[in-house]
Motif scaffolding. Structure first.
Motif, PDB file in Angstrom:
ATOM      1  N   GLN A  82      28.765  63.216  13.781  1.00  0.00           N
ATOM      2  CA  GLN A  82      29.003  64.201  14.824  1.00  0.00           C
ATOM      3  C   GLN A  82      28.108  63.884  16.022  1.00  0.00           C
ATOM      4  O   GLN A  82      27.093  63.185  15.879  1.00  0.00           O
ATOM      5  CB  GLN A  82      28.690  65.608  14.302  1.00  0.00           C
ATOM      6  CG  GLN A  82      29.425  65.971  13.026  1.00  0.00           C
ATOM      7  CD  GLN A  82      30.926  65.915  13.204  1.00  0.00           C
ATOM      8  OE1 GLN A  82      31.460  66.470  14.178  1.00  0.00           O
ATOM      9  NE2 GLN A  82      31.622  65.259  12.292  1.00  0.00           N
ATOM     10  N   VAL A  83      28.475  64.447  17.158  1.00  0.00           N
ATOM     11  CA  VAL A  83      27.665  64.238  18.357  1.00  0.00           C
ATOM     12  C   VAL A  83      26.217  64.674  18.106  1.00  0.00           C
ATOM     13  O   VAL A  83      25.268  64.042  18.569  1.00  0.00           O
ATOM     14  CB  VAL A  83      28.268  64.987  19.561  1.00  0.00           C
ATOM     15  CG1 VAL A  83      27.320  64.945  20.749  1.00  0.00           C
ATOM     16  CG2 VAL A  83      29.626  64.393  19.933  1.00  0.00           C
ATOM     17  N   SER A  84      26.061  65.737  17.334  1.00  0.00           N
ATOM     18  CA  SER A  84      24.724  66.274  17.056  1.00  0.00           C
ATOM     19  C   SER A  84      23.870  65.349  16.188  1.00  0.00           C
ATOM     20  O   SER A  84      22.671  65.579  16.026  1.00  0.00           O
ATOM     21  CB  SER A  84      24.834  67.634  16.371  1.00  0.00           C
ATOM     22  OG  SER A  84      25.593  67.513  15.186  1.00  0.00           O
ATOM     23  N   ASP A  85      24.453  64.296  15.637  1.00  0.00           N
ATOM     24  CA  ASP A  85      23.686  63.316  14.853  1.00  0.00           C
ATOM     25  C   ASP A  85      22.991  62.286  15.737  1.00  0.00           C
ATOM     26  O   ASP A  85      22.219  61.456  15.242  1.00  0.00           O
ATOM     27  CB  ASP A  85      24.605  62.576  13.868  1.00  0.00           C
ATOM     28  CG  ASP A  85      25.158  63.487  12.793  1.00  0.00           C
ATOM     29  OD1 ASP A  85      26.310  63.260  12.362  1.00  0.00           O
ATOM     30  OD2 ASP A  85      24.441  64.420  12.374  1.00  0.00           O
ATOM     31  N   SER A  86      23.261  62.311  17.022  1.00  0.00           N
ATOM     32  CA  SER A  86      22.627  61.374  17.949  1.00  0.00           C
ATOM     33  C   SER A  86      21.112  61.567  17.898  1.00  0.00           C
ATOM     34  O   SER A  86      20.608  62.670  18.151  1.00  0.00           O
ATOM     35  CB  SER A  86      23.131  61.600  19.378  1.00  0.00           C
ATOM     36  OG  SER A  86      24.516  61.354  19.462  1.00  0.00           O
ATOM     37  N   ALA A  87      20.403  60.511  17.574  1.00  0.00           N
ATOM     38  CA  ALA A  87      18.953  60.586  17.356  1.00  0.00           C
ATOM     39  C   ALA A  87      18.455  59.176  17.041  1.00  0.00           C
ATOM     40  O   ALA A  87      19.233  58.225  17.008  1.00  0.00           O
ATOM     41  CB  ALA A  87      18.627  61.526  16.201  1.00  0.00           C
TER      42      ALA A  87
ATOM     43  N   LEU B 188      20.883  56.029  17.353  1.00  0.00           N
ATOM     44  CA  LEU B 188      22.314  56.297  17.150  1.00  0.00           C
ATOM     45  C   LEU B 188      22.814  57.174  18.279  1.00  0.00           C
ATOM     46  O   LEU B 188      22.223  58.208  18.583  1.00  0.00           O
ATOM     47  CB  LEU B 188      22.544  57.009  15.812  1.00  0.00           C
ATOM     48  CG  LEU B 188      23.953  57.563  15.574  1.00  0.00           C
ATOM     49  CD1 LEU B 188      24.957  56.427  15.475  1.00  0.00           C
ATOM     50  CD2 LEU B 188      23.983  58.417  14.314  1.00  0.00           C
ATOM     51  N   LEU B 189      23.914  56.741  18.903  1.00  0.00           N
ATOM     52  CA  LEU B 189      24.557  57.527  19.942  1.00  0.00           C
ATOM     53  C   LEU B 189      25.990  57.778  19.506  1.00  0.00           C
ATOM     54  O   LEU B 189      26.750  56.836  19.251  1.00  0.00           O
ATOM     55  CB  LEU B 189      24.534  56.774  21.269  1.00  0.00           C
ATOM     56  CG  LEU B 189      25.209  57.449  22.452  1.00  0.00           C
ATOM     57  CD1 LEU B 189      24.570  58.807  22.741  1.00  0.00           C
ATOM     58  CD2 LEU B 189      25.151  56.557  23.687  1.00  0.00           C
ATOM     59  N   VAL B 190      26.350  59.047  19.386  1.00  0.00           N
ATOM     60  CA  VAL B 190      27.707  59.410  18.976  1.00  0.00           C
ATOM     61  C   VAL B 190      28.416  60.006  20.170  1.00  0.00           C
ATOM     62  O   VAL B 190      27.954  60.986  20.762  1.00  0.00           O
ATOM     63  CB  VAL B 190      27.685  60.414  17.807  1.00  0.00           C
ATOM     64  CG1 VAL B 190      29.117  60.761  17.392  1.00  0.00           C
ATOM     65  CG2 VAL B 190      26.912  59.848  16.630  1.00  0.00           C
TER      66      VAL B 190
END
Lengths: 115, 111
Positions: B81-86, B107-109
């Protein structure tokens, strides 16, 4: 929220100065660890204390020192600061015993900028 | 000495794609293995861990299996998910319990 607190959140100082970073571990945790995160070195272990005693030392400069007090909070002292000391400094704590004693819980960090 | 090697980032994925971040380690003993995640402007959060060979750690849809034969602990998620970007860090705990980290993988989602 991990339960580990660090102050201050940000620190701006000049070369040659001395600063003190403070960490309060999670309630009941006796071990405190300090790490430095910089762009060129990544995340590096600095030093560990357990119940007031130094337990392990990593890539910590002689200009840096730390201690853990009877109430278990810890302080990291950085002196004769250089531009290259600019980094994010994390404190972590871990439980004293049991299956989770290796698990470290990190504070939000102190961002140090040396100008 | 002990060390951890992670795949270079950044890893860019579309939402709902499958994620793998590779991690291998070198250690003299039998370390515990961890994945930590760092969201922008925040500290490190423990994502999952495994303490012995063949253990699988899992949390929030992320999984990693401790593979002693390949000295690996790859992080996977079936649908990001977008919120996993980290930034994701692989780490091992050595005999003194200090953590040795990999260099981190960003990671960029994308939506």
């Amino acid at each position: 929220d991990s339960g580990v607190t660090q102050t201050p959140k940000h620190l701006i100082t000049a070369t040659g100065q001395r600063v003190t970073l403070r960490c309060s571990p999670r309630s009941g945790d006796l071990s405190v660890y300090w790490y430095q995160q910089s762009l060129d070195q990544g995340l590096q272990f600095l030093i560990q204390y357990y119940n007031g005693e130094e337990r392990a030392k990593g890539n910590i400069l002689e200009r840096f020192s730390a201690q853990q007090f009877p109430d278990l909070h810890s302080e990291l002292n950085l002196s004769s600061l250089e531009l290259g000391d600019s980094a994010l400094y994390f404190c972590a704590s871990s439980p004293r015993t049991g299956a989770h004693r290796e698990t470290q819980y990190f504070g939000p960090g102190t961002r140090l900028l040396v100008l | 000495g002990d060390s951890v090697t992670q795949m270079e980032g950044p890893v860019t994925l579309s939402e709902e794609a499958f994620l793998t971040i590779n991690c291998t380690y070198t250690a003299t003993g039998y370390p515990s293995l961890f994945w930590y995640v760092q969201y922008p402007g925040e500290g490190l959060q423990l994502l999952l861990k495994a303490t012995k060979a063949d253990d699988k750690g899992s949390n929030k849809g992320f999984e990693a299996t401790y593979r002693k034969e390949t000295t690996s602990f790859h992080l996977e998620k079936g649908s990001v998910q977008v919120s996993d970007s980290a930034v994701y860090f692989c780490a091992l705990s050595d005999s003194s319990y200090k953590l040795i980290f990999g260099s981190g993988t960003r990671l960029l989602v994308r939506p």
